[in-house]
Design an enzyme around this catalytic site. Structure first.
Site, PDB file in Angstrom:
ATOM      1  N   HIS A 192      13.201 -47.952  30.615  1.00  0.00           N
ATOM      2  CA  HIS A 192      14.045 -48.475  31.690  1.00  0.00           C
ATOM      3  C   HIS A 192      15.477 -47.938  31.658  1.00  0.00           C
ATOM      4  O   HIS A 192      16.277 -48.293  32.514  1.00  0.00           O
ATOM      5  CB  HIS A 192      14.055 -50.008  31.598  1.00  0.00           C
ATOM      6  CG  HIS A 192      14.675 -50.473  30.313  1.00  0.00           C
ATOM      7  ND1 HIS A 192      14.093 -50.241  29.085  1.00  0.00           N
ATOM      8  CD2 HIS A 192      15.834 -51.114  30.054  1.00  0.00           C
ATOM      9  CE1 HIS A 192      14.878 -50.730  28.136  1.00  0.00           C
ATOM     10  NE2 HIS A 192      15.928 -51.263  28.698  1.00  0.00           N
ATOM     11  N   ASP A 193      15.794 -47.128  30.652  1.00  0.00           N
ATOM     12  CA  ASP A 193      17.140 -46.547  30.571  1.00  0.00           C
ATOM     13  C   ASP A 193      17.178 -45.076  30.991  1.00  0.00           C
ATOM     14  O   ASP A 193      18.257 -44.473  31.015  1.00  0.00           O
ATOM     15  CB  ASP A 193      17.670 -46.643  29.130  1.00  0.00           C
ATOM     16  CG  ASP A 193      17.872 -48.084  28.676  1.00  0.00           C
ATOM     17  OD1 ASP A 193      18.185 -48.942  29.523  1.00  0.00           O
ATOM     18  OD2 ASP A 193      17.705 -48.353  27.469  1.00  0.00           O
ATOM     19  N   ASP A 197      10.704 -58.285  23.298  1.00  0.00           N
ATOM     20  CA  ASP A 197      11.950 -57.546  23.082  1.00  0.00           C
ATOM     21  C   ASP A 197      12.857 -58.424  22.222  1.00  0.00           C
ATOM     22  O   ASP A 197      12.985 -59.627  22.462  1.00  0.00           O
ATOM     23  CB  ASP A 197      12.623 -57.240  24.432  1.00  0.00           C
ATOM     24  CG  ASP A 197      13.407 -55.938  24.407  1.00  0.00           C
ATOM     25  OD1 ASP A 197      14.209 -55.744  23.481  1.00  0.00           O
ATOM     26  OD2 ASP A 197      13.227 -55.120  25.327  1.00  0.00           O
ATOM     27  N   ASP A 211      16.084 -53.841  19.894  1.00  0.00           N
ATOM     28  CA  ASP A 211      17.089 -53.191  20.742  1.00  0.00           C
ATOM     29  C   ASP A 211      18.282 -52.663  19.938  1.00  0.00           C
ATOM     30  O   ASP A 211      18.759 -53.321  19.000  1.00  0.00           O
ATOM     31  CB  ASP A 211      17.610 -54.252  21.731  1.00  0.00           C
ATOM     32  CG  ASP A 211      18.560 -53.699  22.764  1.00  0.00           C
ATOM     33  OD1 ASP A 211      18.092 -52.964  23.642  1.00  0.00           O
ATOM     34  OD2 ASP A 211      19.770 -54.003  22.689  1.00  0.00           O
ATOM     35  N   GLU A 271      -3.543 -60.594  11.714  1.00  0.00           N
ATOM     36  CA  GLU A 271      -3.316 -59.517  12.679  1.00  0.00           C
ATOM     37  C   GLU A 271      -2.062 -58.777  12.250  1.00  0.00           C
ATOM     38  O   GLU A 271      -1.074 -59.408  11.868  1.00  0.00           O
ATOM     39  CB  GLU A 271      -3.088 -60.141  14.064  1.00  0.00           C
ATOM     40  CG  GLU A 271      -2.666 -59.181  15.120  1.00  0.00           C
ATOM     41  CD  GLU A 271      -2.000 -59.852  16.319  1.00  0.00           C
ATOM     42  OE1 GLU A 271      -2.538 -59.742  17.414  1.00  0.00           O
ATOM     43  OE2 GLU A 271      -0.911 -60.475  16.162  1.00  0.00           O
TER      44      GLU A 271
HETATM   45  C1  NOJ Z   1      19.307 -50.751  25.036  1.00  0.00           C
HETATM   46  C2  NOJ Z   1      18.559 -51.275  26.213  1.00  0.00           C
HETATM   47  O1  NOJ Z   1      17.377 -50.550  26.366  1.00  0.00           O
HETATM   48  C3  NOJ Z   1      19.476 -51.195  27.394  1.00  0.00           C
HETATM   49  O2  NOJ Z   1      18.812 -51.442  28.607  1.00  0.00           O
HETATM   50  C4  NOJ Z   1      20.603 -52.151  27.178  1.00  0.00           C
HETATM   51  O3  NOJ Z   1      21.543 -52.032  28.216  1.00  0.00           O
HETATM   52  C5  NOJ Z   1      21.303 -51.896  25.844  1.00  0.00           C
HETATM   53  N1  NOJ Z   1      20.399 -51.633  24.770  1.00  0.00           N
HETATM   54  C6  NOJ Z   1      22.125 -53.078  25.440  1.00  0.00           C
HETATM   55  O4  NOJ Z   1      21.311 -54.120  25.024  1.00  0.00           O
END
Ligand code: NOJ
Ligand code: MG
Length: 586
Positions: free
Chosen positions: A366-367, A125, A230, A295
C-alpha cells in the site's frame, strides 16, 4: 509420575505435534508459513459492506471465498484498530479496539472464525514504533502521569543561534519537516518519525516493552496466526546519555530540500542495534503460542534498509527472529530490466539470506506504486510468476492478481498525509500513495462493485469497466486465470521443496526451475522482449524431456494443457509460462 522440566517439554511438544497432525492437513500446521501465499488487504479499499464508501471487516469476510479459491493461505490486513485515521490506521489510539468504520470486535471474531473454517489464516498488522496522539498513553504522558511519563521520547528544547528555543535536534520526519513537536501541556518536545499525530514510543522504557508484548499476546489469544511488523528499523533512537544528555544532530546528506527526510543521513534514528533483540523477544512470545495453539506463528518485519542489516532480523545464530520483507523486486527491478539483471536481483536475496532461512518475494504494497504501473502491464504475469515459483513466501498486494493500475487522484481528492504535507497542488503526486490505494475492482457495476454508496473514500479508477475480477474470471485468458494457475503450482511438492535453478538463455529469456526427486518438476519461462523466441532447455539435464503447459500468461500463444519437448519451446513476446514435467524428476 514425576517428569523433569525437559521431559515435560518433550511430552508437550509431542502432544502438540500429535494434535497438529490430527487436526491439520499434512504440510500444514507447523510448516504452513514456509511456502505461504500471503495476500495483503488494505481494508479501507477492499470491499465495503454497508455503503459508507469505506471498506470494512464484513466486506472482507464476504470475499474470503474469492481469496481461498485464488489459492491464498493467509491474509494480512493493514491496521483495523481504533484510530483518528490521519495515516489511515497506522496511527493507533488503542491496539485492542477495532475502528468503528471497519466494524466491531464481534465482526473481527466472525471474520477470523470464517477464515479458519475455510482454511485461510489471519495476520495482524502490528505498529510498535508509534501510537496516535489520541492514545490514552500519550495523553497521560503529556500530563506526566507517573505510569506513562516515559512512554514517549520527550526532550527539552534547545536554544538556537537566533537565541530562540527550538526543537532538541535537527531530526526530520519521514513525512517532512521537524521530527519534534512541542507539547504546551508538558512543556517539552516529543519525537515523531512520522506524522505529528504519530508520537514515537520509547523503547528504552521497560514498561513500554512490556505493554507492547501484552498487545502481541492479546491478538495471539484471539487466535491470529502472526504479525506484519510496521516500520521496525526506526524503533530506536540513540540514547542521549551517550551524547552528554542531548540528542545529536544528524549529518547532511547533500540533498537540497531542508524539510525533506532525505536531506539528512540517519545514523541516530535508524537501524540501531538495540532493535534486533526486541524482535527476537517477540519471536519468543510467538514460539510460546506454537505450543499452545499447535500452529506456527508467523512474523514478517518491514524495514527499508541495506541487505546486511535486513538479514539480522532473521536471527543471530543463538536467537530466532522474523522474516524481513524482501523489497529487492520493488527497488531493483525496473520496467527495462533484462533477464540477466532480474536473475541477479533474485540471486542477491538468495545469496545474502542466512542458510536454512525462508525467503519471501514482494511485488507491491500500500506504500508503492502498483506493479502494473511501476513495471508495465506486460510484466505483471512475469513478476507474479517469479514471486509464486521462487522458494518461500509470496506476498501479493490486493489487485496484483488482476494487474490493477494506479488510479488518478486529484489534489482536491488527495487523502494521503505524505502528499498533503507537501502543500504542493502541482507536485503532490510524487509523494502520494493514494493512487495505489484506490478501491478494488470487483466488477463493472457502480463503484466497481466495491461499494453501493454514492461516493467512495478515494475515487474508483476509471479503467474499472474493463479491468475487474468478474471480467477476468469470465475470459478464457486473463491475469487472474494465470495467477490462479501458478498459485496452484505453488502447492506442488517441487515448488514447496525442490531445488532452485535460475538461468538466463539470453538477455530476454529467464528460466526458473524447481526440481525435487520423485515428483514432476516445475519450470517457469519468461520472455522479456517483444519478439517471439524458441527456448531449448536441454542443458537442464535433470529435467524430464516432456513438459505440459500448466499456466499460460496473457501474452503466450502456447495454451494450457499443450505438451512440448524441452528442447524446443515457443515462448511468445512478453510471455510468462509455467510448465510441469510429464514424468517424475530425477
Ligand atoms: C509503514 C506503513 O506501511 C505506512 O503506510 C505508514 O505510513 C508508516 N509505516 C507509518 O506507520
Ligand atoms: Mg463500510
Amino acid at each position: 509420575m514425576i517428569f523433569s522440566k525437559a521431559q515435560h517439554k518433550m511430552r508437550l511438544v509431542s502432544f502438540v505435534a500429535l494434535l497438529a497432525t490430527a487436526t491439520l492437513v499434512a504440510g500444514d500446521g507447523l510448516d504452513w508459513w514456509k511456502t505461504a501465499l500471503i495476500y495483503q488487504i488494505y481494508p479501507r479499499s477492499f470491499k465495503d459492506s454497508d455503503g459508507d464508501g469505506i471498506g470494512d471487516l464484513n466486506g472482507i469476510k464476504s470475499k474470503l471465498p474469492y481469496l481461498k479459491d485464488l489459492g491464498v493461505d493467509a491474509i494480512w490486513m493493514s491496521p483495523i484498530f481504533l484510530s483518528p485515521m490521519y495515516d489511515f490506521g497506522y496511527d493507533i489510539t488503542d491496539y485492542r479496539q477495532i475502528a468503528p468504520e471497519y466494524g466491531t470486535m464481534a465482526d473481527f471474531e466472525a471474520l477470523l472464525a470464517e477464515a479458519k473454517k475455510i482454511g485461510v489464516r489471519v495476520i495482524q498488522d502490528y505498529v510498535p514504533n508509534h501510537t496516535s496522539n489520541e492514545s490514552e498513553w500519550f495523553v497521560k504522558s503529556t500530563k506526566r502521569d507517573p505510569q506513562y511519563e516515559n512512554y514517549y521520547v520527550w526532550a527539552d528544547g534547545v536554544r538556537g543561534a537566533d537565541g530562540l528555543i527550538g526543537p532538541p535536534s535537527n531530526w526530520i520526519s519521514i513525512f517532512r519537516n521537524s521530527a519534534w513537536e512541542y507539547s504546551p501541556t508538558r512543556g517539552q518536545y516529543y519525537l515523531h518519525q512520522f506524522l505529528i499525530g504519530q508520537p514515537d514510543l520509547n523503547y528504552r522504557e521497560p514498561k513500554v516493552q512490556k505493554e507492547m508484548k501484552d498487545v502481541v499476546r492479546f491478538w495471539l489469544d484471539k487466535g491470529v496466526s502472526g504479525f506484519r511488523v510496521d516500520a521496525i528499523n526506526v524503533m530506536y533512537e540513540v540514547d542521549p546519555k551517550n551524547f552528554g544528555g542531548k540528542y545529536p544532530d544528524e549529518p547532511l546528506s547533500g540533498g537540497t530540500d531542508p524539510q525533506d527526510y532525505e536531506y539528512l543521513k540517519h545514523p541516530y534514528t535508524k537501524d540501531l542495534d538495540e532493535t534486533y533483540n526486541v524482535v527476537y523477544d517477540w519471536r519468543d512470545i510467538l514460539d510460546e503460542y506454537i505450543e499452545k495453539q499447535g500452529e506456527y506463528k508467523f512474523m514478517v518485519t518491514e524495514a527499508y534498509t541495506d541487505l546486511d542489516l535486513m538479514m539480522k532480523y532473521y536471527g543471530n545464530g543463538q536467537r530466532n527472529g522474523s522474516i524481513p520483507f524482501n523489497f529487492v523486486f520493488l527497488g531493483d527491478i525496473k520496467n527495462q530490466s533484462n533477464a540477466r539483471e532480474i536473475k541477479l536481483v533474485i540471486d542477491k536475496w538468495m545469496t545474502f539470506m542466512p542458510s536454512g532461512k525462508v525467503a519471501n518475494w514482494v511485488n507491491g504494497n500500500h506504500d508503492q506504486s502498483r506493479l502494473a504501473s511501476r513495471l508495465g502491464t506486460d510484466r505483471v504475469d512475469i513478476m507474479n510468476m517469479l514471486a509464486l515459483l521462487l522458494p518461500g513466501v509470496t506476498c501479493t498486494y490486493q489487485g496484483e492478481e488482476i494487474a490493477m493500475t494506479d488510479g488518478y487522484v486529484s489534489w482536491q481528492d488527495t487523502k494521503d498525509p505524505q502528499a498533503c504535507n507537501t502543500n504542493d497542488p502541482i507536485n503532490y503526486w510524487k509523494k502520494s500513495r493514494d493512487p495505489n490505494r484506490t478501491p478494488f475492482h470487483w466488477d463493472d457495476s457502480k463503484n466497481a462493485g466495491f461499494s453501493t454508496g454514492n461516493s467512495t473514500w478515494l475515487p474508483v479508477a476509471d479503467n474499472y469497466k474493463t479491468l475487474n475480477v468478474a471480467a477476468q474470471m469470465n475470459s478464457k485468458k486473463s491475469h487472474y486465470q494465470f495467477y490462479k494457475d501458478v498459485a496452484a503450482l505453488k502447492k506442488t511438492k517441487a515448488v514447496r521443496e525442490g531445488d532452485l535453478d535460475t538461468r538466463t538463455f539470453s538477455q530476454s529469456i529467464l528460466v526458473l526451475t524447481r526440481l525435487a526427486p520423485g515428483t514432476p518438476g516445475v519450470v517457469g519461462i519468461v520472455n522479456l522482449s517483444d519478439k517471439d523466441e524458441t527456448v531449448d532447455l536441454s542443458s537442464l539435464k535433470l529435467l524430464p524431456p516432456q513438459l505440459r503447459v500448466a499456466a499460460s500468461g496473457v501474452d503466450c500463444k502456447l495454451e494450457t494443457g499443450t505438451t512440448v519437448n524441452k528442447n524446443s519451446i515457443q515462448v511468445s513476446a512478453h510471455c510468462a509460462i509455467a510448465l510441469q514435467s510429464v514424468s517424475n524428476c530425477c
